[in-house]
Design an enzyme around this catalytic site. Structure first.
Site, short mmCIF file in Angstrom:
data_model
loop_
_atom_site.label_atom_id
_atom_site.label_comp_id
_atom_site.label_asym_id
_atom_site.label_seq_id
_atom_site.Cartn_x
_atom_site.Cartn_y
_atom_site.Cartn_z
N GLY A 42 7.86 -1.36 -0.38
CA GLY A 42 7.19 -0.66 -1.47
C GLY A 42 5.98 0.03 -0.86
O GLY A 42 6.11 0.69 0.17
N GLU A 43 4.84 -0.16 -1.46
CA GLU A 43 3.61 0.44 -0.94
C GLU A 43 2.63 -0.70 -0.68
O GLU A 43 2.16 -1.35 -1.61
CB GLU A 43 3.08 1.44 -1.97
CG GLU A 43 1.85 2.18 -1.53
CD GLU A 43 1.98 2.81 -0.16
OE1 GLU A 43 2.98 3.49 0.10
OE2 GLU A 43 1.08 2.60 0.68
N SER A 44 2.35 -0.93 0.60
CA SER A 44 1.58 -2.12 0.95
C SER A 44 0.15 -2.10 0.40
O SER A 44 -0.40 -3.15 0.05
CB SER A 44 1.55 -2.31 2.48
OG SER A 44 0.97 -1.19 3.10
N CYS A 75 9.41 -4.37 5.49
CA CYS A 75 8.69 -3.09 5.43
C CYS A 75 7.25 -3.27 4.92
O CYS A 75 6.44 -3.82 5.65
CB CYS A 75 9.49 -2.09 4.62
SG CYS A 75 9.09 -0.39 5.05
N ARG A 101 1.50 1.62 10.46
CA ARG A 101 2.24 2.08 9.28
C ARG A 101 2.87 3.45 9.53
O ARG A 101 2.37 4.22 10.34
CB ARG A 101 1.31 2.16 8.07
CG ARG A 101 0.76 0.80 7.66
CD ARG A 101 -0.24 0.94 6.53
NE ARG A 101 0.35 1.52 5.35
CZ ARG A 101 -0.35 2.07 4.36
NH1 ARG A 101 -1.66 2.14 4.43
NH2 ARG A 101 0.26 2.57 3.30
N ILE A 156 12.70 3.11 6.07
CA ILE A 156 12.14 4.08 5.12
C ILE A 156 10.62 4.10 5.29
O ILE A 156 9.95 3.11 4.97
CB ILE A 156 12.51 3.72 3.66
CG1 ILE A 156 14.03 3.58 3.49
CG2 ILE A 156 11.94 4.76 2.70
CD1 ILE A 156 14.46 2.96 2.19
N ARG A 157 10.09 5.21 5.80
CA ARG A 157 8.65 5.28 6.12
C ARG A 157 8.18 3.98 6.74
O ARG A 157 7.20 3.36 6.31
CB ARG A 157 7.84 5.61 4.86
CG ARG A 157 8.16 6.98 4.27
CD ARG A 157 7.26 7.35 3.12
NE ARG A 157 7.20 6.35 2.07
CZ ARG A 157 8.17 6.16 1.17
NH1 ARG A 157 9.26 6.91 1.22
NH2 ARG A 157 8.06 5.24 0.25
N HIS A 181 15.10 -2.52 5.82
CA HIS A 181 15.45 -3.01 4.48
C HIS A 181 16.88 -3.57 4.43
O HIS A 181 17.79 -2.86 4.02
CB HIS A 181 15.40 -1.84 3.48
CG HIS A 181 14.03 -1.32 3.21
ND1 HIS A 181 13.29 -1.70 2.12
CD2 HIS A 181 13.26 -0.44 3.90
CE1 HIS A 181 12.13 -1.08 2.13
NE2 HIS A 181 12.09 -0.31 3.21
N GLU A 188 18.08 -5.49 2.32
CA GLU A 188 18.51 -5.63 0.92
C GLU A 188 19.23 -4.39 0.42
O GLU A 188 19.84 -4.41 -0.64
CB GLU A 188 17.31 -6.00 0.03
CG GLU A 188 16.37 -4.84 -0.35
CD GLU A 188 15.44 -4.41 0.78
OE1 GLU A 188 15.57 -4.90 1.92
OE2 GLU A 188 14.57 -3.54 0.51
N1 GLN Z 1 4.96 3.11 4.22
C1 GLN Z 1 4.88 2.00 3.31
C2 GLN Z 1 3.55 1.26 3.44
O1 GLN Z 1 2.80 1.55 4.30
C3 GLN Z 1 6.02 1.03 3.56
C4 GLN Z 1 7.32 1.69 3.26
C5 GLN Z 1 8.37 0.77 2.71
O2 GLN Z 1 8.10 -0.38 2.33
N2 GLN Z 1 9.56 1.29 2.58
O3 GLN Z 1 3.28 0.39 2.65
#
Ligand code: GLN
Length: 192
Positions: free
Chosen positions: A49-51, A81, A108, A137-138, A173, A175
């Site tokens: 998600g977004e840390s 992630c 990151r 993913i990112r 990921h 999952e």
């Molecule tokens: N780029 C996101 C972060 O820094 C992590 C990306 C992800 O969880 N898919 O939180």
């Protein structure tokens, strides 16, 4: 443990897919949205998600310190992630809230904007063959790991899957694929 109850942090991000994976493997999954939901769980998954957002919410909900305490007392935890980022002790160029239980430094969005996401067949000897279909993913990478951290897989010479005792973390990921070997590995860490 016959049927572990695995908490899945459900504040934000890809938690449903993790819950589905552990349920498929016969464990109980419990979505954790507040402190009280951690009562009685045997393990915890912190999703992607977004840390920064997840870290802030953990602080606001008074969950960051109690969760850290549970992990330091030996509760198995798996972060994917953004979850990996939250577990790390050092986050490059950031003071964002974190659990800091994994002795590692993370960068990151390490693959840059050009390669926002990609999938690769990852050599992960601990899981045997075939290679693991890893979706990034990112994604972050670990740019440094302490001596107690075991590197389970690398991409371009940088760690993307690690284990330190009861702490498991991946940049990718699992999952999002039908391959449940990594969740199986985590349930094995729960003594199941
Ligand atoms: N780029 C996101 C972060 O820094 C992590 C990306 C992800 O969880 N898919 O939180």
């Amino acid at each position: 443990m016959v049927r572990p109850c695995v908490g899945v942090l459900a504040l934000q991000g890809a938690f449903r897919e993790h819950a589905a994976a552990v349920t498929r493997l016969g464990a109980e999954a419990r979505e954790v949205r507040q402190l009280g939901h951690m009562d009685g769980i045997d393990a915890m998954i912190i999703p992607g998600g977004e840390s920064t957002t997840m870290g802030k919410l953990l602080v606001e909900l008074g969950m960051l310190d109690p969760l850290r305490q549970r992990i330091e007392n030996g509760m198995p935890v798996y972060g994917s992630c953004a979850g990996l980022i939250l577990l790390c002790r050092e986050i490059e160029n950031s003071t964002q809230p974190r659990l800091g239980v994994l002795d590692a430094t993370v960068r990151r969005n390490a693959f840059g904007r050009q390669v926002d996401s990609f999938e690769t067949e990852l050599d992960l000897p601990e899981l045997g063959l075939p290679p693991f279909p890893a979706v990034f993913i990112r994604a972050p990478v670990l740019t440094g790991v302490g001596s107690r951290v075991r590197v389970l897989a690398e991409v371009r010479g940088q760690a993307v899957a690690v284990r330190q005792d009861n702490v498991l973390a991946t940049s990718f990921h699992p999952e999002l694929t039908p391959d449940t070997r990594l969740h199986r590995y985590f349930l094995d860490m729960c003594g199941n």
